[in-house]
Design a protein around this motif. Structure first.
Motif, mmCIF file in Angstrom:
data_model
loop_
_atom_site.group_PDB
_atom_site.id
_atom_site.type_symbol
_atom_site.label_atom_id
_atom_site.label_comp_id
_atom_site.label_asym_id
_atom_site.label_seq_id
_atom_site.Cartn_x
_atom_site.Cartn_y
_atom_site.Cartn_z
ATOM 1 N N ARG A 201 29.002 41.369 20.389
ATOM 2 C CA ARG A 201 28.569 40.796 21.664
ATOM 3 C C ARG A 201 27.545 39.690 21.452
ATOM 4 N N ARG A 210 32.319 39.099 28.851
ATOM 5 C CA ARG A 210 31.556 40.049 29.650
ATOM 6 C C ARG A 210 32.137 41.455 29.569
ATOM 7 N N HIS A 211 33.442 41.532 29.276
ATOM 8 C CA HIS A 211 34.139 42.819 29.209
ATOM 9 C C HIS A 211 34.871 42.874 27.874
ATOM 10 N N LEU A 225 32.450 49.998 24.162
ATOM 11 C CA LEU A 225 32.841 49.292 25.371
ATOM 12 C C LEU A 225 31.657 48.506 25.928
ATOM 13 N N ALA A 227 30.735 46.429 29.258
ATOM 14 C CA ALA A 227 31.156 46.161 30.632
ATOM 15 C C ALA A 227 30.082 45.339 31.323
ATOM 16 N N ASN A 228 30.476 44.194 31.860
ATOM 17 C CA ASN A 228 29.523 43.313 32.539
ATOM 18 C C ASN A 228 28.385 42.912 31.622
ATOM 19 N N TYR A 232 28.582 50.253 27.581
ATOM 20 C CA TYR A 232 28.831 51.410 28.435
ATOM 21 C C TYR A 232 28.871 52.661 27.553
ATOM 22 N N PHE A 321 40.285 50.048 31.548
ATOM 23 C CA PHE A 321 39.055 49.262 31.395
ATOM 24 C C PHE A 321 39.265 47.761 31.618
ATOM 25 N N PRO A 323 39.722 45.014 29.526
ATOM 26 C CA PRO A 323 38.838 44.096 28.810
ATOM 27 C C PRO A 323 39.453 42.702 28.709
ATOM 28 N N GLU A 324 38.609 41.712 28.443
ATOM 29 C CA GLU A 324 39.111 40.357 28.222
ATOM 30 C C GLU A 324 39.314 40.067 26.742
#
Length: 389
Positions: A201, A210-211, A225, A227-228, A232, A321, A323-324
């Motif tokens: 990240r 972001r995801h 994970l 998230a935003n 998480y 979930f 995710p991108e």
């Protein structure tokens, strides 16, 4: 998150400070005007915070940008060498440790064996290794922003407690407090896969995501994970146990005591055990021997089956979930083909309508210090991402 009172200036300033630092981390070089526009802070607030960060050595004026008619703007960037963090990856038989700057660049790396994984042994060794890292690099202890440790198991990051780790034989160990007491340095701990996700990240493929889902394959199979933009962890720190989702109900026994877990079919130890069953005539002492026989039809079919099982699990993760980006790391990246081609194909076949059509699945090259660098990122992330609770 608690509400901020108007007179709680120290909290407001800390939030502003970390917001601008985080912005520079991801978008530098930026001018003060650009920081004001992006952050929504007043010009006076930006000027005050940046002056403080420059005085602390965390931000530096790098160059001037193009003029739009007036004085050319001064561009700002993070001084990554101003601070450092120590990261530990704790394993059953050893400790990987790195000293990294705020940009995640590793300046020193130490790997040592552990006679046992008793908490007191781990803490003493970690304290000794911290001193070795600092002495070997010439970094004074006061420049450390913190220590980070990634370890297998269910981790309560807020309290700094290892709730449960079957690999280490730990239950309710306040390892962060013990490390802080031994080293005098603030310490943050997390599940080792979450630590790897923190590195991705902050410094890796997920910098603009972001995801994000980070999946590790090796002795076990896990996921981290984001998230935003935040990790998480779930209600009790146990989110991401991808390897213990059910791959085959009532199937092969798993080390966790259950049956049919994904790890019992697609982790490296499981692949060795299954390969010996499928090809008893071949000498298969370890995963390297298994991969050396990948041209054998039985081994090739086994690798394909394992890749398909992980692909189905990832499709379920994508459906839940969305995710991108998915990043795959761990020792298991050496499994190569046909494992990963089967994984990608099965993921796309089983993901819900369109969710995986343009989803990047990146296989991250593996290095010995990758996990420890991720653990250092846990401490570094506290510098850039302050959470007020």
């Amino acid at each position: 998150m608690r509400s901020l009172r108007g007179n709680d200036q120290s909290v407001v300033r800390a939030l502003n400070r970390n917001a601008l630092l985080n912005m520079l981390l991801h978008e530098a070089p930026l001018s003060r005007v650009q920081l004001r526009e992006r952050s929504g802070l007043s010009g006076a607030a930006v000027t005050a915070v940046i002056a403080e960060l420059i005085e602390d050595g965390l931000v530096e004026e790098q160059a001037t940008g193009p003029s739009t008619g007036g004085r050319p703007p001064v561009l700002l960037t993070v001084n990554y060498g101003a601070r450092a963090a120590v990261g530990f990856k704790l394993m059953e038989r050893g400790l990987d440790a790195v000293l990294a700057n705020l940009g995640g660049e590793v300046g020193n790396h130490v790997r040592c064996d552990l006679p046992d994984t008793r908490p007191e042994t781990v803490v003493q060794t970690a304290a000794e290794v911290t001193a070795r890292l600092l002495d070997g690099s010439g970094v004074p202890r006061e420049r450390l922003v913190g220590l980070g440790m990634g370890l297998p198991g269910v981790i309560d990051t807020e309290s700094g407690v290892c709730v449960h780790s079957s690999y280490l034989g730990w239950h309710g160990v306040p390892i962060a407090e013990l490390l802080e007491r031994a080293t005098g340095v603030p310490t943050v701990i997390d599940n080792d896969v979450n630590a790897f996700a923190a590195a991705e990240r902050l410094f890796g493929h997920g910098r603009q995501a972001r995801h994000l889902a980070v999946v590790t394959v090796g002795r076990g199979i896990g996921s981290g994970l984001v998230a935003n933009g935040r990790t998480y962890r779930g209600a009790r720190g146990g989110a991401g146990e991808l390897g213990h989702t059910v791959s085959e109900r009532g199937g092969r026994a798993c080390d966790c005591g259950k049956r049919g877990c994904l790890e019992a079919y697609a982790s490296e130890p499981a692949l060795v055990a299954r390969a010996r069953e499928a090809a008893p005539d071949l000498p298969l002492p370890d995963i390297h021997a298994v991969l050396a026989q990948r041209s054998d039809a039985r081994i090739g079919a086994l690798l394909t089956d394992a890749g398909e099982r992980v692909g189905v699990a990832l499709a379920n993760l994508v459906n839940l979930f969305n995710p991108e980006l998915i990043v795959i790391g761990g020792e298991g990246v050496r499994l190569g083909e046909p494992y990963f081609s089967a994984l990608r194909r099965t993921l796309r076949e089983n993901a819900f309508d369109g969710l995986a059509d343009d989803l990047p699945v990146v296989v991250e090259p593996w290095g010995d210090e990758a996990w420890a660098r991720g653990a250092a990122s846990l401490a570094i992330s506290r510098t850039f991402d302050l959470e007020v609770t």
